[in-house]
Each structure stands twice: as structure tokens, then as C-alpha cells.
Design a protein around this motif. Structure first.
Motif, short mmCIF file in Angstrom:
data_model
loop_
_atom_site.label_atom_id
_atom_site.label_comp_id
_atom_site.label_asym_id
_atom_site.label_seq_id
_atom_site.Cartn_x
_atom_site.Cartn_y
_atom_site.Cartn_z
N ARG A 3 -33.03 8.28 -31.43
CA ARG A 3 -33.90 7.50 -32.31
C ARG A 3 -33.18 6.25 -32.82
O ARG A 3 -33.74 5.14 -32.81
CB ARG A 3 -34.36 8.37 -33.48
N GLU A 4 -31.93 6.42 -33.26
CA GLU A 4 -31.19 5.28 -33.79
C GLU A 4 -30.79 4.30 -32.70
O GLU A 4 -30.77 3.08 -32.92
CB GLU A 4 -29.95 5.76 -34.54
N LEU A 5 -30.50 4.81 -31.49
CA LEU A 5 -30.18 3.91 -30.38
C LEU A 5 -31.42 3.12 -29.94
O LEU A 5 -31.31 1.95 -29.57
CB LEU A 5 -29.63 4.71 -29.19
N ASP A 6 -32.58 3.76 -29.99
CA ASP A 6 -33.83 3.06 -29.66
C ASP A 6 -34.06 1.91 -30.65
O ASP A 6 -34.49 0.82 -30.26
CB ASP A 6 -35.01 4.02 -29.69
N ARG A 7 -33.79 2.16 -31.91
CA ARG A 7 -33.96 1.12 -32.93
C ARG A 7 -32.95 -0.01 -32.72
O ARG A 7 -33.28 -1.20 -32.89
CB ARG A 7 -33.80 1.73 -34.33
N LEU A 8 -31.73 0.36 -32.36
CA LEU A 8 -30.71 -0.65 -32.09
C LEU A 8 -31.11 -1.50 -30.89
O LEU A 8 -30.97 -2.74 -30.92
CB LEU A 8 -29.36 0.03 -31.82
N ASP A 9 -31.62 -0.86 -29.85
CA ASP A 9 -32.03 -1.59 -28.66
C ASP A 9 -33.18 -2.54 -28.96
O ASP A 9 -33.20 -3.67 -28.46
CB ASP A 9 -32.45 -0.60 -27.57
N LEU A 10 -34.12 -2.11 -29.80
CA LEU A 10 -35.25 -2.97 -30.16
C LEU A 10 -34.75 -4.21 -30.88
O LEU A 10 -35.20 -5.34 -30.59
CB LEU A 10 -36.22 -2.19 -31.06
N GLN A 11 -33.81 -4.03 -31.81
CA GLN A 11 -33.27 -5.17 -32.54
C GLN A 11 -32.49 -6.10 -31.61
O GLN A 11 -32.56 -7.32 -31.73
CB GLN A 11 -32.38 -4.69 -33.68
N TYR A 12 -31.74 -5.49 -30.69
CA TYR A 12 -30.95 -6.30 -29.77
C TYR A 12 -31.85 -7.11 -28.83
O TYR A 12 -31.58 -8.28 -28.56
CB TYR A 12 -30.02 -5.41 -28.94
#
Length: 253
Positions: free
Chosen positions: A148-157
Motif C-alpha cells: 500500500r505504501e509503495l503504491d502511494r510512493l509510486d503514484l507520487q513519483y
């Protein structure tokens, strides 16, 4: 649009100084991108499509012989236009996807028009904060939370990726993305924690430093490999651009 990318790229393989006329053109592109964003903010997708079409036309008709954009930069600018266009043309438009695509459009054109103080750098705090959340999730070993947190990081990136490719060398971007991919691997938690720390160390030079400072943070031993890869990519891009330019001129009345 693919023809457009390579057609314009042919004139910019070796770069040059920006002319006052092109600086004005950059500003015109940005204003048009901002007008698209304003329409999207109001969820007026019909107006957004019209404004985007105008931006696309001005971009494709630009006289770029004195421009200082790289092949990759031109491709990214064209890609963000196409991506947003595709989202706006969906039978059932997805507001969230359209908003993300619009941010990418704005950040990319702003990176060209305002290289010293681009909007994409305002995302630094959000990315740094999200990296901390990723580190906390990894420390728990909870795979669902980590994803979940990696998905959020990827979205921001992904919001800043086109602008980052314009502002920084492709080798730097490739290195960052290699670290991000590693976080989704099956490697040990201890190794993933070190990778997150590497990403945290890179945030400041990437957002606020020079190319040399980023390379220093990555490690100078990678530089020779990067230069070889860059040379090969430029030669290949030049050959493809020349072929596409001939095809483009043949097709355009």
C-alpha cells in the motif's frame, strides 16, 4: 505524435542556446498547459480537450532549430500530451486519472519554462514523507501495508517523472527507478531498509542539487557506464530521428 517526437528530436541531438523567441514559446506552452489544468479542476473536460488540442498544435508546429531540449525531453513533453488526451477521450472519464495526468503535463512543461524554480520540486516534501512511511511499513514486515505504501510512493513519483526526465539525466532517473523496483522484490528486509535510506539520501541532491551532486551521492564509479549508455542512446536516437524526419516530410502536405 510519434512522428512529431522524432521529427523535433533531430534538431536537438546536440543542443544549443535558448533564444528569446523560444523562451517566449516555452512560456506560451506553459500558459496553455495551465489553462488545461484550470478546466480539469472545474471538471470541464470538453474545454480541457479543446485547450489541450491547442497546446498540442502549438507544440507540433514549433520552430525548434534553436532549442536546447534533449531527445528525451521532447519525447516526454509529447507523451504527457498524449496521455492526458487519452484519459480525456475515455467514454467514462476517470477524474482521478485525469488529475494525475494533468499534474504530469503541468510539471513537465513547467520544467522547460522554469528550469531554475520548477513546480515539480514542490513535491520533495511529499516524497520524503512517503519514504518514511515506506520505511515504517517495511520494518513491520506486513506485506499488505508495504504494498500500500509503495503504491502511494509510486503514484507520487509518477507525477514528477516526466519533469525529472527533463531536468535530470536519464541515468539518474534509471538509478532511482532501479531502487524503487528493488523495494518490490523478495529481498531481505534489511536490504530494503538500506535501499530506502539510499533513496532518502538522494532526495536532497535530486531536488536541490546539481547533476554532479547527484552523481556524488550515487557513486562516481557508475559514471563511465552512464556515459557509454548515453552515447549509444544518442546515436540510436539520431538515426531513428533522421528516418522519421524523412517520412514526416513525405507525409505532410
Amino acid at each position: 505524435m510519434k512522428c512529431l517526437i522524432t521529427f523535433m528530436a533531430w534538431f536537438h541531438l546536440f543542443g544549443g542556446s535558448l533564444s528569446p523567441a523560444f523562451e517566449q514559446e516555452n512560456e506560451d506552452w506553459l500558459q496553455r498547459a495551465n489553462s488545461v489544468a484550470a478546466a480539469v479542476e472545474q471538471e470541464d473536460y470538453e474545454t480541457a480537450r479543446t485547450k489541450l488540442k491547442q497546446l498540442s498544435h502549438r507544440f507540433s508546429q514549433s520552430q525548434l532549430a534553436d532549442q536546447n531540449l534533449t531527445v528525451r525531453s521532447i519525447r516526454e513533453l509529447a507523451d504527457v500530451i498524449v496521455q492526458l488526451e487519452n484519459h480525456l477521450n475515455q467514454l467514462r472519464p476517470n477524474p482521478s486519472a485525469i488529475r494525475e495526468a494533468t499534474w504530469r503535463l503541468q510539471f513537465a512543461f513547467d520544467a522547460v519554462a522554469n528550469p531554475n524554480q520548477p513546480l515539480w520540486k514542490e513535491q520533495a516534501y511529499d516524497l520524503q514523507s512517503q519514504l518514511k512511511k515506506v520505511k515504517e511499513a517495511i520494518s513491520t514486515g506486513d506485506q499488505k501495508k508495504i504494498k500500500r505504501e509503495l503504491d502511494r510512493l509510486d503514484l507520487q513519483y509518477q507525477r514528477i517523472r516526466p519533469a525529472l526526465l527533463i531536468a535530470k539525466s536519464p541515468q539518474i532517473v534509471n538509478h532511482v527507478e532501479g531502487l524503487l523496483r528493488f523495494l518490490r522484490s523478495d529481498e531481505a528486509i534489511s536490504k530494503k531498509m538500506r535501499v530506502v535510506e539510499q533513496l532518502e539520501d538522494l532526495m536532497s541532491p535530486i531536488f536541490h542539487g546539481s547533476e554532479q551532486e547527484v552523481y556524488a551521492a550515487i557513486g562516481f564509479e557508475m559514471l563511465s557506464i552512464k556515459m557509454i549508455a548515453l552515447t549509444i542512446s544518442v546515436v540510436v536516437a539520431g538515426a531513428l530521428a533522421y528516418i522519421s524526419l524523412k517520412n514526416y516530410r513525405h507525409k505532410v502536405p
